[in-house]
Enzyme design. Sequence first.
Site, PDB file in Angstrom:
ATOM      1  N   ARG A 176       0.650 -24.403  17.030  1.00  0.00           N
ATOM      2  CA  ARG A 176      -0.254 -25.298  17.756  1.00  0.00           C
ATOM      3  C   ARG A 176       0.443 -26.637  18.012  1.00  0.00           C
ATOM      4  NH1 ARG A 176      -6.039 -25.770  15.107  1.00  0.00           N
ATOM      5  NH2 ARG A 176      -6.446 -26.783  17.116  1.00  0.00           N
ATOM      6  N   CYS A 235      -5.548 -33.671  12.369  1.00  0.00           N
ATOM      7  CA  CYS A 235      -5.495 -32.213  12.544  1.00  0.00           C
ATOM      8  C   CYS A 235      -6.069 -31.898  13.914  1.00  0.00           C
ATOM      9  CB  CYS A 235      -6.282 -31.517  11.424  1.00  0.00           C
ATOM     10  SG  CYS A 235      -7.988 -32.091  11.266  1.00  0.00           S
TER      11      CYS A 235
END
Length: 278
Positions: A176, A235
């Site tokens: 990611r 995050c």
Amino acid sequence: MSPLIEINDPALAGPNTILIDARAGKDTHDRYLAGHLKNAAYVDLDRDLAAPVTDASQGGRHPLPDINDFAALLGKLGITPDSHVVVYDDKSAAFGGARFWWMLKAVGHQNVQVLNGGLQAAKDAGIELSTEEYTPTPVAAYPVPTGFTGTVTIKEVAIAAHDPNRIVIDVRETPRYLGITEPLDLIAGHIPGAFNLPYVTNLGADGKYLDADTLRKAYDDAVGPVAAEDIVVHCGSGVTACHTLLGMEYAGISGAKMYVGSWSEWSRRGLPIGTSER
């Protein structure tokens, strides 16, 4: 007080201990009813530990709730400033467990710990789980400050990511971070200048945090001489970042900040996108 507590610690059954089962997902309540620690009150990440999302570009996918709503929730759960709170989830603290720990710390409650290994640790220890809904005895709303402490804004994180005396840590999975895949947000990639240290590296094969010395070495290798108060952790939406903030606290690194909006906010604002290593 250590931010972690083991399943065999007698303090789990202490007279002033309040157990919180904090999970995430659409079927959280069903999973709670399928088995939870006896006398553990149910808390839902999306409903209780985040505000409703109207625009993820302003606060991300898990914006913090109104501070007074959180105060009311704590009162509903029976939590007072004198309570010893122990929280867990069914994902090694990666979802609701660490998030609730961080939120309590952010309103000044120090006597809070996360069950190391979460629900799985209880299963591994052979502890009988309850399938009955537990209703805590409510008390007055918790005396909270005017807001959650220990956070940075999107403007601050943009500056920190390019400041040689500060560091921004992205705890998402490396694919990611590198922009190879993005299962949750609209655009893949990362905040330019952010360093990748996936939160899963906090854990051993047993689903528990690595020992404090091992974690400290990993964090020191990542941040170098940067002071704790100059570390920003983020995050996807301000949840798993708490897992690493807890790990840092366990390793003796106190004072790191959280960017709550995280990638879910940044990636929706037309800002620069990184797709290579820092």
